[in-house]
Each structure stands twice: as structure tokens, then as C-alpha cells.
Design a protein around this motif. Sequence first.
Motif, PDB file in Angstrom:
ATOM      1  N   PRO A  57       0.810  -1.224   0.000  1.00 47.22           N
ATOM      2  CA  PRO A  57       0.000   0.000   0.000  1.00 47.22           C
ATOM      3  C   PRO A  57       0.842   1.271   0.000  1.00 47.22           C
ATOM      4  O   PRO A  57       1.878   1.354   0.683  1.00 47.22           O
ATOM      5  N   SER A  59       0.783   5.370   0.775  1.00 45.10           N
ATOM      6  CA  SER A  59       0.009   6.350   1.534  1.00 45.10           C
ATOM      7  C   SER A  59       0.695   7.702   1.499  1.00 45.10           C
ATOM      8  O   SER A  59       1.915   7.797   1.329  1.00 45.10           O
ATOM      9  N   ASP A  76      -4.033   0.924  -1.981  1.00 47.17           N
ATOM     10  CA  ASP A  76      -3.585  -0.462  -1.890  1.00 47.17           C
ATOM     11  C   ASP A  76      -4.080  -1.211  -3.122  1.00 47.17           C
ATOM     12  O   ASP A  76      -4.543  -0.602  -4.087  1.00 47.17           O
ATOM     13  N   ARG A 262     -14.241  -2.229   2.676  1.00 45.31           N
ATOM     14  CA  ARG A 262     -13.127  -1.608   3.397  1.00 45.31           C
ATOM     15  C   ARG A 262     -13.363  -1.604   4.900  1.00 45.31           C
ATOM     16  O   ARG A 262     -12.483  -1.993   5.683  1.00 45.31           O
ATOM     17  N   TYR A 515      -1.850  -2.501   5.494  1.00 45.19           N
ATOM     18  CA  TYR A 515      -2.518  -1.198   5.403  1.00 45.19           C
ATOM     19  C   TYR A 515      -2.147  -0.329   6.607  1.00 45.19           C
ATOM     20  O   TYR A 515      -1.805   0.848   6.453  1.00 45.19           O
TER      21      TYR A 515
END
Length: 522
Positions: A57, A59, A76, A262, A515
Motif C-alpha cells: 500500500p 500512503s 492499496d 473496506r 494497510y
Amino acid sequence: MNALVPLPVVLPLCVTGLKLAIGPRLHRFQRFISIAVLGAVLVLSVVLMVAADRHGPLSVHLGDFAPPVGITLVADRLAGLMLTVSSAVTLLVLVYSLGQGMADRDDQAPVGVFHPAYLILVAGVSCTFLAGDLVNLYVGFEIMLVASFVLLTIGGTATRIRAGSTYVIISLFSSVLFLVAIAMTYAVAGTVNLAQLAQRLQEVPLGVRTLLEAMLLTVFAIKAAVFPLAAWLPDSYPTAPAPVTAVFAGLLTKVGVYSMLRTQTLLFPGHRLGDLLMLAALASMAVGILGAVAQTDLKRVLSFTLISHIGYMVFGIALAGRGSIAGAIVYVAHHITVQTTLFLVAGLIERRDGTTELTRLGGLAKTAPLLAVLFFVPAMNLAGIPPLSGFIGKLGLMRAGVADGGGWAWALVAGSAATSLLTLYVMAKVWNLAFWRDAPPGAEEEGVVLESAEDDDTGDDEEERPTGSGSGLPVPAGAVVSAGFLGQSITTTKHLPWPMLVATGAAELLARTPYIEAVLGR
């Protein structure tokens, strides 16, 4: 690479400002920058999807403010896949709308409204897929709401205003409920950042956590049109222009499904509401497909099948296993392309024959063989005929249900099989009435007349359409090519490497650690 994450949201918003500054003039330049920015968003989405698959992922904390203060965007595998599919679909739908001429000119709508509203809608969809906290997920929903209301009521007819008002009232109710859920979440956890919530919610009392889960599920179920919260959809979507209806049916409901995926995997692992979700999934399948059986208008048939097949995705989320989550992701990606294509073809039929009422249609397989092919392939895909992607998604979900072995799981397996058979029946009914039988008495037998998008710029062919069969408008070549490309993508899906991406993405969702570490660090 992380610096690219905000661009799918920022680019459409910046270009929208440029379009508003340009004004309604310079139609060709408006077209060019719209297609260019959506093409750029598609390229960025593919890059982010590949990077997330290779490196984990990605970010970014906007303004370099760390959570819980700053705005966090995360890409992701799941977000990258959804961005890629949605970007491709929105680009092709824009090409379709330019072919129809509605994006540039509509006698009933202000010139230049479609382009800015459409780009804002794309920005909102991207924002929801990339949002790393509940507040920005809410912001993404509201961006979509504002843009979708403009698109849904474009033209200002009484029918569209009435349908748009229903849509807005329901959406505003879900938005208020979402705000209440966000406030309660912040009160109990001290943050709305998803990665931090994944850690802190485990320390919250079970009853409070279940209440928060129920509230968020209710919000997302309204957005996704899950029964019994789907009554607004069949009366809202069919009234809009074909490109708007197609992108709404293909994307906006899937944003709700994505949000359920999610939050259920990241915030509420081992959730207590699985049986309730299974009941909602089974009810959505049954009520949706029975509603489709009873309809005689093609757009309403497709609207009810949309509700029905949302049940498959909720089925996968409810089981909460690796196989079921992978099946749900496959089915989301599959259904975006299939449902969008079917509504685009419905728009072509309406433009050609002046109606989508099945009792007034007939003989299209002979007089419009190209439209027949464009409808037949996604229709069989929706019914789950092998080896198309719909069969792959349904097979994965049903295998996951059998592996689970619970009573509700077996009920959903049986419901899935029955829904597929009824979907095949509905598609066969549409094919028989609109394509295979002879045209009804009084209908003019005429072939499909193709015209280029460039030729569509002249003339006044956007007048009120007649309701009789055979009295509609010529079918633009650009719109046909766009729908055909989407239909071709359906048949080639099984040959692409993305199923492996889905499998690893499902494992990543359930693991949660990649994550969380991407956002908060190790």
C-alpha cells in the motif's frame, strides 16, 4: 511514487475550474481537455495499481500532518483496482456521451454543464476509493452527491426533477446518518483515521462497536442499494440520459459496496452482523430479480437486476473469508463493466427506436445486428454463462459458500443459483421481445444509421423524442464504438492477470497489517 496518490482526485477538480473559466464556448477544446484528463487519470490509476501490487500500500499525508490531524490518502491493491476499472469506464462513457452529442449540446440544458459536473463526479469517486479516514470518505460521497444531482436532473424536465429530488432526499438522509456515525466513532476512539481505528476499536466495548458497525453498514447499504434500502433506485436511474444512467449504475452503487468491503475487513474483523448481511444479500437477490421479471421497460429491467446482483457482492462480504472476499472483488469489477455496457446499449436502442418499452420493440436482431451483439454478450455475462467473468465471480462466491458450510451460506448458494437462472430468463425475455420477434404492427422497419461524432455537431437532433418505435434518432458511431469496447473488455477479462491481483488483494484486506503499517509506520 507516493506523491502520485492524490492526483486522481486533484486533476479532475483543477480541470473543472479551468472549464468553468473557459465557459460554454470552445466545445472542441472542452472535449479535448475532458478526454485528456480522464486519460491521465486512467494512466495514473494503472501506475498506482501496479505499484501497490509490487511494493504494498502507498500512503500520503497531505500537508505532512500525521494522523489523526492530517488528511490521509491510501492506494492499496483494492483501491488501485477500483480506480483503474472506474477510470476506464468513465472515460468510455464520456466518449459515448460525446458521440451522442449530449455533452456539448442539449436544447433543454445549459451548455457546458455536463463536462464540469462529470469531472467532479470522477473526483468524488476517486476520493472515496483513496480515502484513509471516515471524514474524507464522507467528503467523497458528498462530492458525488452534488455532481450526481446535477447530472441526474440535466435538462430540467419534470420527470427528472422529481426523480432527482427522491435521490437527493435519500442521499441527504444517509449523509446525516453518516455524520452521526462519524461523530460517535470519534467520541469513542478519538480518531477517524481508518488505520488508527483498526487498532483502537478492538478496545471499545462490544455493544458500542456493534452499534457503530450497524450504522456504517446502513449508510453504505443505502448507497449500494441493498434491499430493503433500494426502493429509490428503479425510479431514479431510468429517467436520466443514457450516459448518466450507465455511469450511475456501474459506479455509484459500487462505491457503497467498496466502503462496506473496506470497513468490514479493516475495522470490524470477525463482525457480529454477518447473518444480517447474509439475509440482506438473499433478500436483494430475490426481490431484485423478481422485480426484473415483472418489468416491461428495458431500463427498469436493468435497474432491478442491478439491485439483485448487488446481493452477490454483499454475499461475499458477509462470509468474510479469503475466497468470498476475492469473489466479491471479482464481482464488483465484473459488474461495473457489464451493467455500464447494458445501460449504454439501452441508450442506443432508445435513440434508434425512440423507446425502451419492450412491447413496442422488435426485430432488432435483423434490422440492427450490431446492437444485438452489443446487448447479447453482456446479457449472457450478467446471467453467468461460462467462460465469461460473471461465471468466474459467481463460481468463486458459491465455492466460498459451500466451504463455509453454514445454514445461511447454503441458503445463499441456492439463492445465487436461482438468481442466475432467473437472470438468464429475464435476459432471454428481453432478447425475444426486443431482438428476435418481428417488429410489432405499425413499427417502421429501419436499420441502424451510423454517423460520426463530428457529424453529430450539426443539426437540431436533440428535440423531444417520440415514443413510437422506429421514430428515434440515428445511432452515432462514437457511442457504438465506446459500448463495443466495454463489451469486448468483458470477454477478455479472464485472460488478464488481475485475478491474481484480486487474490493477493483479498489476503491483504484480511491481514490488515500492511494497510496499518503503510499509514502509521512500523
